[in-house]
Design a protein around this motif. Structure first.
Motif, PDB file in Angstrom:
ATOM      1  N   LYS A   1       0.849  -1.195   0.000  1.00 55.00           N
ATOM      2  CA  LYS A   1       0.000   0.000   0.000  1.00 55.00           C
ATOM      3  C   LYS A   1       0.876   1.233   0.000  1.00 55.00           C
ATOM      4  CE  LYS A   1      -4.014   2.130   0.358  1.00 55.00           C
ATOM      5  NZ  LYS A   1      -3.518   3.492   0.182  1.00 55.00           N
ATOM      6  N   GLN A   2       0.526   2.191  -0.817  1.00 52.13           N
ATOM      7  CA  GLN A   2       1.244   3.459  -0.867  1.00 52.13           C
ATOM      8  C   GLN A   2       0.586   4.448   0.074  1.00 52.13           C
ATOM      9  OE1 GLN A   2       2.787   5.373  -4.703  1.00 52.13           O
ATOM     10  NE2 GLN A   2       1.015   6.648  -4.240  1.00 52.13           N
ATOM     11  N   LEU A   3       1.374   5.017   0.982  1.00 54.14           N
ATOM     12  CA  LEU A   3       0.864   5.967   1.959  1.00 54.14           C
ATOM     13  C   LEU A   3       1.006   7.406   1.488  1.00 54.14           C
ATOM     14  CD1 LEU A   3       2.254   4.387   5.247  1.00 54.14           C
ATOM     15  CD2 LEU A   3      -0.031   4.152   4.279  1.00 54.14           C
ATOM     16  N   HIS A   4       2.144   7.731   0.894  1.00 56.10           N
ATOM     17  CA  HIS A   4       2.408   9.088   0.413  1.00 56.10           C
ATOM     18  C   HIS A   4       2.766   8.996  -1.056  1.00 56.10           C
ATOM     19  CE1 HIS A   4       4.226  13.041  -0.062  1.00 56.10           C
ATOM     20  NE2 HIS A   4       3.726  13.388   1.106  1.00 56.10           N
ATOM     21  N   PRO A   5       2.123   9.765  -1.927  1.00 56.93           N
ATOM     22  CA  PRO A   5       2.381   9.648  -3.368  1.00 56.93           C
ATOM     23  C   PRO A   5       3.749  10.196  -3.721  1.00 56.93           C
ATOM     24  CG  PRO A   5       0.931  11.503  -2.944  1.00 56.93           C
ATOM     25  CD  PRO A   5       1.117  10.804  -1.631  1.00 56.93           C
ATOM     26  N   PRO A   6       4.296   9.826  -4.870  1.00 56.62           N
ATOM     27  CA  PRO A   6       5.582  10.394  -5.309  1.00 56.62           C
ATOM     28  C   PRO A   6       5.463  11.889  -5.544  1.00 56.62           C
ATOM     29  CG  PRO A   6       4.565   9.099  -7.060  1.00 56.62           C
ATOM     30  CD  PRO A   6       3.756   8.850  -5.833  1.00 56.62           C
ATOM     31  N   THR A   7       6.569  12.603  -5.333  1.00 58.90           N
ATOM     32  CA  THR A   7       6.565  14.058  -5.442  1.00 58.90           C
ATOM     33  C   THR A   7       7.584  14.592  -6.442  1.00 58.90           C
ATOM     34  OG1 THR A   7       8.120  14.212  -3.586  1.00 58.90           O
ATOM     35  CG2 THR A   7       5.774  14.326  -3.067  1.00 58.90           C
TER      36      THR A   7
ATOM     37  N   ASN B   1       5.919  -8.841  17.916  1.00 58.41           N
ATOM     38  CA  ASN B   1       5.971 -10.050  17.105  1.00 58.41           C
ATOM     39  C   ASN B   1       5.239  -9.901  15.777  1.00 58.41           C
ATOM     40  OD1 ASN B   1       7.431 -11.475  19.051  1.00 58.41           O
ATOM     41  ND2 ASN B   1       5.558 -12.023  20.156  1.00 58.41           N
ATOM     42  N   LYS B   2       4.541  -8.800  15.589  1.00 58.74           N
ATOM     43  CA  LYS B   2       3.871  -8.521  14.329  1.00 58.74           C
ATOM     44  C   LYS B   2       4.349  -7.158  13.846  1.00 58.74           C
ATOM     45  CE  LYS B   2      -0.318 -11.272  14.970  1.00 58.74           C
ATOM     46  NZ  LYS B   2      -0.079 -12.140  13.807  1.00 58.74           N
ATOM     47  N   GLN B   3       4.989  -7.166  12.698  1.00 59.57           N
ATOM     48  CA  GLN B   3       5.596  -5.948  12.192  1.00 59.57           C
ATOM     49  C   GLN B   3       5.247  -5.769  10.717  1.00 59.57           C
ATOM     50  OE1 GLN B   3       9.805  -6.284  12.904  1.00 59.57           O
ATOM     51  NE2 GLN B   3       9.579  -6.509  15.111  1.00 59.57           N
ATOM     52  N   PHE B   4       5.311  -4.514  10.298  1.00 57.09           N
ATOM     53  CA  PHE B   4       5.200  -4.209   8.874  1.00 57.09           C
ATOM     54  C   PHE B   4       6.408  -3.369   8.476  1.00 57.09           C
ATOM     55  CE2 PHE B   4       3.314  -0.580  10.928  1.00 57.09           C
ATOM     56  CZ  PHE B   4       3.626   0.506  10.122  1.00 57.09           C
ATOM     57  N   LEU B   5       6.603  -3.257   7.190  1.00 58.55           N
ATOM     58  CA  LEU B   5       7.805  -2.619   6.671  1.00 58.55           C
ATOM     59  C   LEU B   5       7.429  -1.308   5.996  1.00 58.55           C
ATOM     60  CD1 LEU B   5      10.783  -3.414   6.699  1.00 58.55           C
ATOM     61  CD2 LEU B   5      10.515  -4.226   4.371  1.00 58.55           C
ATOM     62  N   LEU B   6       8.028  -0.229   6.469  1.00 59.45           N
ATOM     63  CA  LEU B   6       7.842   1.092   5.883  1.00 59.45           C
ATOM     64  C   LEU B   6       9.028   1.396   4.986  1.00 59.45           C
ATOM     65  CD1 LEU B   6       5.732   3.488   6.293  1.00 59.45           C
ATOM     66  CD2 LEU B   6       7.504   4.523   7.713  1.00 59.45           C
ATOM     67  N   PHE B   7       8.782   1.853   3.762  1.00 65.09           N
ATOM     68  CA  PHE B   7       9.876   2.109   2.836  1.00 65.09           C
ATOM     69  C   PHE B   7       9.667   3.461   2.158  1.00 65.09           C
ATOM     70  CE2 PHE B   7       6.720  -0.372   0.471  1.00 65.09           C
ATOM     71  CZ  PHE B   7       6.503   0.448  -0.628  1.00 65.09           C
TER      72      PHE B   7
ATOM     73  N   TYR C   1       4.099   0.962   2.505  1.00 59.19           N
ATOM     74  CA  TYR C   1       4.378  -0.136   3.431  1.00 59.19           C
ATOM     75  C   TYR C   1       4.022  -1.452   2.779  1.00 59.19           C
ATOM     76  CZ  TYR C   1      -0.615  -0.772   4.542  1.00 59.19           C
ATOM     77  OH  TYR C   1      -1.965  -1.035   4.462  1.00 59.19           O
ATOM     78  N   ILE C   2       4.589  -2.510   3.326  1.00 61.25           N
ATOM     79  CA  ILE C   2       4.249  -3.876   2.952  1.00 61.25           C
ATOM     80  C   ILE C   2       4.197  -4.691   4.234  1.00 61.25           C
ATOM     81  CG2 ILE C   2       6.672  -4.464   2.490  1.00 61.25           C
ATOM     82  CD1 ILE C   2       5.619  -6.390   0.316  1.00 61.25           C
TER      83      ILE C   2
ATOM     84  N   TRP D   1       0.688  15.207   3.609  1.00 62.52           N
ATOM     85  CA  TRP D   1       0.926  15.026   5.039  1.00 62.52           C
ATOM     86  C   TRP D   1       1.435  16.344   5.597  1.00 62.52           C
ATOM     87  CZ3 TRP D   1       3.915   9.766   6.016  1.00 62.52           C
ATOM     88  CH2 TRP D   1       3.066   8.696   5.752  1.00 62.52           C
ATOM     89  N   PRO D   2       1.128  16.659   6.859  1.00 61.24           N
ATOM     90  CA  PRO D   2       1.765  17.835   7.461  1.00 61.24           C
ATOM     91  C   PRO D   2       3.283  17.692   7.422  1.00 61.24           C
ATOM     92  CG  PRO D   2      -0.059  17.086   8.817  1.00 61.24           C
ATOM     93  CD  PRO D   2       0.125  16.047   7.753  1.00 61.24           C
ATOM     94  N   ILE D   3       3.942  18.727   6.971  1.00 60.22           N
ATOM     95  CA  ILE D   3       5.378  18.627   6.695  1.00 60.22           C
ATOM     96  C   ILE D   3       6.083  19.877   7.175  1.00 60.22           C
ATOM     97  CG2 ILE D   3       5.007  19.510   4.366  1.00 60.22           C
ATOM     98  CD1 ILE D   3       7.424  17.946   3.442  1.00 60.22           C
ATOM     99  N   ARG D   4       7.267  19.683   7.661  1.00 55.47           N
ATOM    100  CA  ARG D   4       8.205  20.770   7.940  1.00 55.47           C
ATOM    101  C   ARG D   4       9.469  20.462   7.144  1.00 55.47           C
ATOM    102  NH1 ARG D   4       9.957  24.680  11.705  1.00 55.47           N
ATOM    103  NH2 ARG D   4      12.201  24.645  12.049  1.00 55.47           N
ATOM    104  N   LYS D   5       9.722  21.274   6.121  1.00 59.63           N
ATOM    105  CA  LYS D   5      10.844  21.049   5.231  1.00 59.63           C
ATOM    106  C   LYS D   5      11.923  22.081   5.536  1.00 59.63           C
ATOM    107  CE  LYS D   5      11.896  20.162   0.386  1.00 59.63           C
ATOM    108  NZ  LYS D   5      11.375  20.170  -0.994  1.00 59.63           N
ATOM    109  N   ILE D   6      13.047  21.603   6.050  1.00 59.33           N
ATOM    110  CA  ILE D   6      14.095  22.474   6.547  1.00 59.33           C
ATOM    111  C   ILE D   6      15.253  22.481   5.560  1.00 59.33           C
ATOM    112  CG2 ILE D   6      15.653  22.917   8.476  1.00 59.33           C
ATOM    113  CD1 ILE D   6      13.726  21.194  10.164  1.00 59.33           C
ATOM    114  N   PRO D   7      15.586  23.625   4.980  1.00 57.38           N
ATOM    115  CA  PRO D   7      16.734  23.684   4.069  1.00 57.38           C
ATOM    116  C   PRO D   7      18.044  23.632   4.841  1.00 57.38           C
ATOM    117  CG  PRO D   7      15.764  25.854   4.316  1.00 57.38           C
ATOM    118  CD  PRO D   7      14.881  24.914   5.079  1.00 57.38           C
TER     119      PRO D   7
END
Length: 1433
Positions: free
Chosen positions: A6-12, A1323-1329, A1338-1339, A968-974
């Motif tokens: 499942k895609q949580l945040h689309p490509p930018t 004992n139950k985990q998912f993978l965020l990438f 995630y998968i 998503w709420p974001i704080r982008k710091i240069p």
């Protein structure tokens, strides 16, 4: 093993962009592609003040998610159409609103809207003629294939351009006849060539009609030029007035070709005069640079804008004579983001799309610098003076040339939907962004003067042009940023941090799953950023207190007769059986006894009326109007109990508990009246909800009745009322006449588009007889039609009407209103009004069945048809209040807030809906109200937490770097440098980032020096630094990034080591080591940094391991005592004989990959050094490595995945299994990008991402016969993700309490604590990438019954749904392998496809579920569970 993706945040990251007229003939559209996502924008402009003062921004009109990565875009106007069609080329096919499909398409172009030309199979050319009106092409739409002319078989066709010819189609192909490499450039350097081919249209038609392949004899080679430099990579077609032909851009030169190579420009001395080259004489450029990976765009017919790889922008001026180019000049303008693509829009607007930074909408303006005959008395700089000035400026800091980029970072790039706020273009405010009105300093004007002087000097030094040259006006360009599209990619590294320590009002100072946030490193060079992403919207809490009573709801009232811009003076608190009034001043003081409000009864609704002249209070069966807090002027009694209210000054529509509704109007004289009995069609059932909407000037065309002539003759209705019934019907009435203007009988079926059905009398009567007395579950519990958009003063009010529907099962459906013009208009209906359904992944229907609904309807009940379940013992639970709270200005944003156990904000970004949850408190929000007080809380809000009676006053963070209405709420710091890797220190809650900046290289004495006086760009080297970011409670709005300390990893070494330290490549990880020898229980978190540096080709690559400890830093005088700063203390440095590619902790040990070898170390605290414990020869370069307990998984560049075990007893590394598929299948070699574990109770999966954008899941099963005694990793699943995955994180999955429902109405839990019990299970985990396109997903593993159910649904959706652009999702998700013998293991569910099921109509859901032998409720329950179990941040 079975998994779901499942895609949580689309490509930018923006790959392609093009201007088009797509939505309507009058719109200016911008179409951009981000991986497999195509976004359609509309350019909106508004003139303010003077004629040249514009404000403009981009509005997101539509988003298409395609099943294929977009390679190129091209608009085409087909015959008879007033708008453009869009042709899209993908990696394996092309589509254009019809069934056009070809393989391996690399480029695409159109010629005079007559045909499309495509290059396939590397050496085949395809022409696709388009049907034309009044043309010989009218009856022919066939395509044909031809071999490329006069080219050998090993030609690689890379680019093409269109040459302007009236009667023939001419294609300019850049071909690569021979190959070379860096070691053979002295003997073979001119390997490129250009060929122009022409076709007569008659021959095209003949070949197309006969189905034959066009032969070389039927084509004509206009000209063919070979022996061009090998670095040529781009073709630009020139018009005949500028010299015709094509302009070839190379890394070291620019060459013009037209029947021959007529002119060449050398950018540096690497482009030398070569007698064997087609262009033997090269002029020298006025700038010394490399033109690699540049993007080009025509500003006019003879001026081209070039964006360099480092963000520098140059304007190329072309001087021509007759049909040849005589001179090319380059003038540097600004420094911006490195553009991957550019396109012109209109009215001097251009768009710069970027993969490494934010994409920009830029306004440019010409400024004449020199005329045709330059005046010798004009201001100029001599050549010597200019060169000295240039040298002095180059040695200065970077901010002498990057004021354009400085504008973005000063404003945080948060232009949002705002445009430039300066008064025109050409003054000091040109690059000022509207969002925060930050102006430039004096260096902006100085920079402009420098550019003008430089351009003047360049022009004066090139006055030797032939006098017969065409008149040319030398101009400079001024640029201003009007809008910004955020980009968080490419994500090179991603970590998860905890910000709970930054919240002074947090319930616990310990780590909390609700306070996690993603920290991503992205960008390059001056565009480097650290992005902090949060799935939850976390406001800044000003104050918090505990109330001695429970609050049911609250409202804020402005001071009477104070105007709409005044402060909120009064706060109305509705208790269980009472009402309290608070007045704001220095604090909130109770004044209940001093007011005429009904205080001994609970308030159901309160608001200001007639502006701020009156205040309205609605209680159970009465409405009260007050002209002051102590003066009651009017009241109105009702015959039934009030259930819901909706206000639109001066009207109030009230829904009663008996299923009826009425309209109340407040007059200027202070009277409450019911204008007339609403003519509502009760034959459709009882009324369940109603909402008022006021039509504004911006949306006047949406809610317009009749044709344009009738709209001008009669006064339009300004207010409308939306009503829903128990039968599932929805109707819209005018106010106050209550004339029916819109009807949708099957509203609760939730079709993708809703329109006015306008049923006949017979149809309406038949529907009333069959459904009028039937309650359709789930029914509409609350409805709201309001405009959502920005409210900042001076900016655009992007108010778009949205229809929000809350059902009785707590699912939420959202529609967006739009206008559809059609020929047949009904003079008395909203015929052009449409509602399009908005897809979202939140608030899907839960596990509730018809018998478990929070509210049920007893149709024959006389008092109240709405009944709560018997479990709700509280007397107040029967009183339902509005859960949708509309606000106009909170933090300069307008939207809707949702109350309940799952509170959320409904905001818009560029008119596109964004739903931001607010559940970091882990409890229900029962009451909410906007609150504005200039002294303490400007444009803020207040809310009440049900669990601990906590009352909080909050604000949005006004930092321009923070954006709440993004995806998503974001704080982008240069950070103005390139981030490589990041690590999170758990003990100190600090973030460590390894970065680099490009500096001028200091060459060693033994190095071969460049020839003296040569025109070579100065050699560059990377200076690497470790930066420490720490969060403090002094400024809670900036988690992890408030105080910074730059620490050189060699600050305690001698100068000789600094020379190679500047070229080190760093990989940072935060790991545990044993602190005391012999005491394995006491561990301390340390930081290990692996480096690698390369001297010359004659010397082998070296590396080091540096171990740091974080220690508190002494505070300076005047510093905040509550603030704790840390510094990095180096403990030891270990030299290695190879580059370090990975550093991982291993049960108190440190395992390091050094090239093809693995080393295990332990830290000797006595001697402060790393001591070796074991090693292993991996044979190939290791790219990624991870550990869990004493198990190790690593991936290399060629042989895939390996699984090992570490035995502390004996200090041994043992290989357990590896992937043998590349050997048994014929040797398909694919580089491994990243690896990680996937845990589900007793199941352990090994996941790897490769260079072909695949995800592969392996299992270790030594008892299986296929594993060859456990030596082979068994492939369990594979999936094509279509993006490079460079970072993975294992997350513990959330577990729901079995005794509580995840979807619970706040009114049903008044008798117990309103908190959703959420825990995690290790004992139950998912993978965020994270991907290099800026996407996050995630998968996770799922059980077999759920997989079987979802797999059958996925198969049905493959064939029974219409997919965007006709692309097949099954082929898109198949594992891509270079080996034809690959056996697919399709055990991964495509969540992006499956989650579309939740937004089908109810009938479609039931039909699909019935075909696979299940129910739609069961499928929606599985999706909702996955949403909740993987919800973090």
């Amino acid at each position: 093993m079975h998994a779901v993706y499942k895609q949580l945040h689309p490509p930018t990251a923006v790959n392609c962009c093009v201007q088009s007229t797509f939505t309507s003939p009058t719109d200016i559209n911008l179409i951009i592609s981000k991986a497999n996502v195509v976004e359609l924008y509309t350019l909106k402009q508004r003139r303010e003040g003077t004629d040249d003062d514009f404000k403009s921004h981009l509005v997101l009109t539509r988003v298409f998610e395609l099943y294929g990565n977009v390679m190129s875009l091209c608009p085409v106007r087909l015959a008879g159409n007033q708008v453009d069609a869009l042709m899209i080329s993908f990696e394996e096919e092309a589509k254009v609103l019809s069934n056009i499909s070809n393989k391996n398409i690399f480029s695409i172009n159109f010629f005079y809207v007559r045909c499309a030309a495509l290059i396939i199979y590397d050496n085949k050319l395809v022409l696709l003629p388009f049907k034309q009106e009044k043309s010989v092409l009218e009856s022919n739409e066939e395509s044909f294939l031809m071999d490329e002319v006069d080219q050998p078989t090993n030609i690689h066709s890379d680019k093409k351009a269109e040459l302007p010819i009236n009667r023939q189609v001419i294609i300019d192909l850049k071909k690569l006849g021979l190959h070379t490499w860096c070691g053979r450039l002295a003997q073979k350097r001119n390997t490129c060539g250009v060929t122009a081919i022409s076709f007569e249209m008659s021959k095209i038609l003949q070949a197309s009609a006969s189905g034959a392949t066009l032969q070389p004899s039927q084509t004509q080679t206009t000209w063919n030029i070979n022996k061009l430099p090998h670095e040529c990579y781009m073709l630009l077609a020139l018009k005949e007035k500028v010299g015709g032909g094509a302009l070839i851009l190379g890394t070291n030169s620019i060459i013009h070709v037209n029947t021959k190579a007529t002119y060449g420009l050398s950018l540096n001395d690497f482009a030398v005069d070569d007698p064997e080259s087609a262009c033997q004489a090269l002029d020298k450029s006025n700038y010394i640079l490399f033109l690699d990976t540049a993007a080009a765009l025509f500003l006019s017919k003879n001026r081209i804008l070039i964006s360099m790889h480092n963000g520098d922008m140059y304007v190329m001026h072309i001087f021509n004579q007759a049909n040849s180019v005589r001179q090319i000049l380059l003038v540097k303008t600004k420094t911006s983001v490195p553009a991957s693509c550019m396109c012109n829009l209109t009215n001097n607007y251009l768009f710069m799309g970027s993969r490494l930074g934010d994409s920009l909408l830029v306004y440019y303006n010409e400024k004449r610098l020199q005329s045709e005959e330059p005046d010798t008395k004009r201001r100029r700089i001599t050549s010597d003076a200019y060169q000295s000035k240039k040298q002095s400026s180059s040695s200065a800091s970077v901010d002498q040339d990057d004021d354009f980029l400085f504008a973005l970072e000063s404003n945080g790039g948060a232009a949002g939907a705002a445009g430039a706020a300066g008064a025109g273009v050409g003054n000091q405010n040109d690059l000022m962004l509207e969002d925060n009105n930050v102006e430039f300093d004096e260096r902006f004007d100085k920079s402009n003067e420098d550019e003008e002087d430089a351009a003047a000097n360049i022009y004066s030094n090139h006055r030797h042009l032939d006098s017969s040259s065409a008149p040319y006006k030398m101009v400079t360009y001024e640029f201003a940023v009007r809008d910004t599209i955020k980009n968080i990619g490419p994500i090179s590294s991603m970590i998860v941090g905890d910000s709970s320590a930054l919240d002074a009002f947090s319930n616990s100072k310990k780590s909390s799953n609700s306070n996690l946030e993603i920290i991503a490193c992205s960008g390059q060079g001056l565009n480097g950023h650290i992005s902090i992403l949060q799935r939850n919207l976390r406001p800044e809490i000003n104050s918090s207190t505990s109330l001695p009573f429970q609050v049911e709801q609250m409202w804020t009232l402005k001071k009477f007769n104070a105007g709409a811009d005044g402060d909120d003076t009064y706060l109305v608190l509705a208790l269980n059986n009472a009402t309290k009034i608070l007045q704001s001043g220095s604090g909130l003081n109770e004044i209940t006894d001093k007011t005429q409000f009904e205080s001994n009864r609970t308030t159901l609704f309160a608001c200001n009326m007639i502006g701020t002249k009156y205040a309205l209070q609605i209680i159970r069966n009465k409405a009260i109007l007050l002209s002051d807090v102590d003066q009651k002027v009017s009241q109105l009694r009702f015959n039934s109990d009030v259930r819901l209210c909706s206000v639109c000054d001066p009207y109030v529509v009230i829904t009663f508990s008996d299923g009826t509704c009425t309209l109340v109007c407040a007059s200027e004289q202070g009277e409450l009246t019911q204008p007339s009995t609403p003519r509502i069609n009760y034959e459709h059932g009882k009324v369940t909800a109603a909402s008022l909407y006021k039509n504004t000037a911006i949306n006047k065309s949406l809610f317009s009745i009749g044709n344009q002539q009738q709209q001008q003759q009669q006064q339009q209705h300004a207010t409308f009322c939306v009503v829903t019934f128990t039968s599932g019907a929805m109707e819209i009435y005018t106010v106050p006449d209550f004339d029916q203007v819109f009807t949708c009988l099957q509203f609760t079926q939730f079709y993708s588009t809703i329109h006015d059905e306008h049923p006949s009398q017979e149809e309406a009567l038949d529907f009333a007889q069959n459904h009028g007395t039937v309650v359709k579950y789930p029914f509409v519990s609350e409805i709201l039609l309001k405009s959502i958009g920005q409210s900042r003063a001076g900016a655009f009010n992007n108010e778009d009407p949205h229809l929000l529907v809350l059902m009785s099962d707590q699912s939420i459906h959202v529609y967006r209103a739009f206008s559809y013009q059609q020929s047949d208009h009904d003079d008395h209906r909203l015929s052009s009004l449409r509602f399009a359904r908005v897809q979202h992944d939140d608030y899907l229907p839960g596990v509730l069945s018809k018998q478990q609904h929070l509210e049920t309807i007893q149709f024959d009940s006389k008092d109240s048809i709405f009944h709560q379940p018997k479990s709700s013992s509280s007397s107040s639970s029967s009183r339902r209040r509005n859960q949708f709270i509309h606000f106009e200005n909170i933090g300069h944003l307008g939207g809707v807030f949702l109350l309940g156990n799952k509170p959320a904000w409904f905001l818009t970004e560029r008119s596109h809906l964004r739903i931001q949850p607010m559940s970091q408190d882990g409890q229900a929000i029962r009451a909410f109200a906007p609150y504005h007080n200039n002294r303490s809380c400007a444009f803020g809000f207040v809310y009440y937490l049900a669990r601990n009676n906590s009352f909080r006053v909050c604000q949005f963070n006004d930092d321009p770097l923070v954006k709440y209405n993004s995806y998503w709420p974001i704080r982008k710091i240069p950070i103005r440098c390139t981030p490589y890797a990041a690590a999170y220190h758990q003990d100190t809650r600090c973030c460590i980032v390894a970065t680099s900046v490009s500096t001028r290289a200091t060459l060693h004495e033994d190095y071969d020096a460049l020839p003296p006086g040569g025109r070579y760009p100065p050699p560059q080297q990377l200076k690497h630094t470790i930066k420490l970011y720490s969060g403090t409670t002094a400024n809670r709005c900036a988690p992890l990034c408030l105080s910074r300390e730059d620490v050189d990893s060699d600050d305690d070494d001698d100068d000789d080591q600094d020379s190679y330290q500047a070229r080190e490549r760093q990989r940072a990880r935060d790991k545990k080591y044993n602190k005391r020898e012999g005491d394995p229980k006491e561990l301390i978190n340390l930081l290990a940094v692996g480096t690698g540096y390369q001297e010359t080709e004659d010397e082998s690559c070296r590396g080091r391991i540096i171990v740091f400890d974080l220690e508190p830093q002494e505070l300076q005088s005047g510093a905040n005592s509550d603030e704790t700063l840390y510094r990095l203390n180096p403990l030891c440095i270990k030299e290695l004989k190879g580059p370090v590619s990975s550093v991982v902790a291993l049960e108190g040990y440190l395992i390091v990959s050094v090239g093809p070898k693995l080393y295990v170390y332990f830290f000797d605290w006595k001697n402060k050094q790393l001591a070796p414990a074991s090693f292993y020869d991996a044979q190939f370069f290791v790219t990624s490595m991870n550990t869990i307990k004493n198990y190790i998984v690593y991936g290399d560049m060629f042989k895939g995945l390996h699984f090992m075990r570490w035995r502390e007893k004996g200090h041994r590394l043992t290989l357990l299994a590896k992937d043998y598929r590349h050997l048994s299948a014929g040797g398909s070699l694919t580089e491994t990008y990243s690896t990680e574990y996937l845990v589900d109770d007793q199941v352990l999966g090994l996941l790897c991402a490769d260079a072909d954008k695949n995800l592969q899941l392996f299992g270790y099963a030594p008892k299986s016969a296929e594993s060859i005694g456990g030596k082979r990793l068994l492939p369990m699943a594979d999936f094509h993700i279509a993006s490079h995955v460079n970072s993975m994180i294992r997350m513990k999955m959330r577990m729901l309490d079995e005794h509580q429902n995840a979807v619970v109405n706040v009114t049903s839990t008044r008798g117990r604590q309103d908190k959703l019990t959420l825990t995690t299970d290790a004992n139950k985990q998912f993978l965020l990438f994270a991907t290099l396109d800026g996407g996050i997903g995630y998968i996770c593993l799922i059980d077999e019954p759920t997989h079987r159910r979802m797999s059958m649904l996925q198969t049905k959706m493959y064939t029974q749904l219409q997919h965007a652009a006709g692309l097949h999702p099954k082929s898109y998700r198949l594992y891509r392998s270079k080996n034809d013998h690959h056996v697919h293991k399709k055990n991964v569910i495509d969540g992006q496809l499956l989650w579309r099921f939740a937004h089908f109509s109810v009938r479609t859901q039931m039909d699909l579920a019935k075909q696979i032998g299940t129910t739609s409720e069961q499928l929606l329950q599985n999706m909702q569970e996955l949403n909740q179990l993987t919800f973090f941040f």
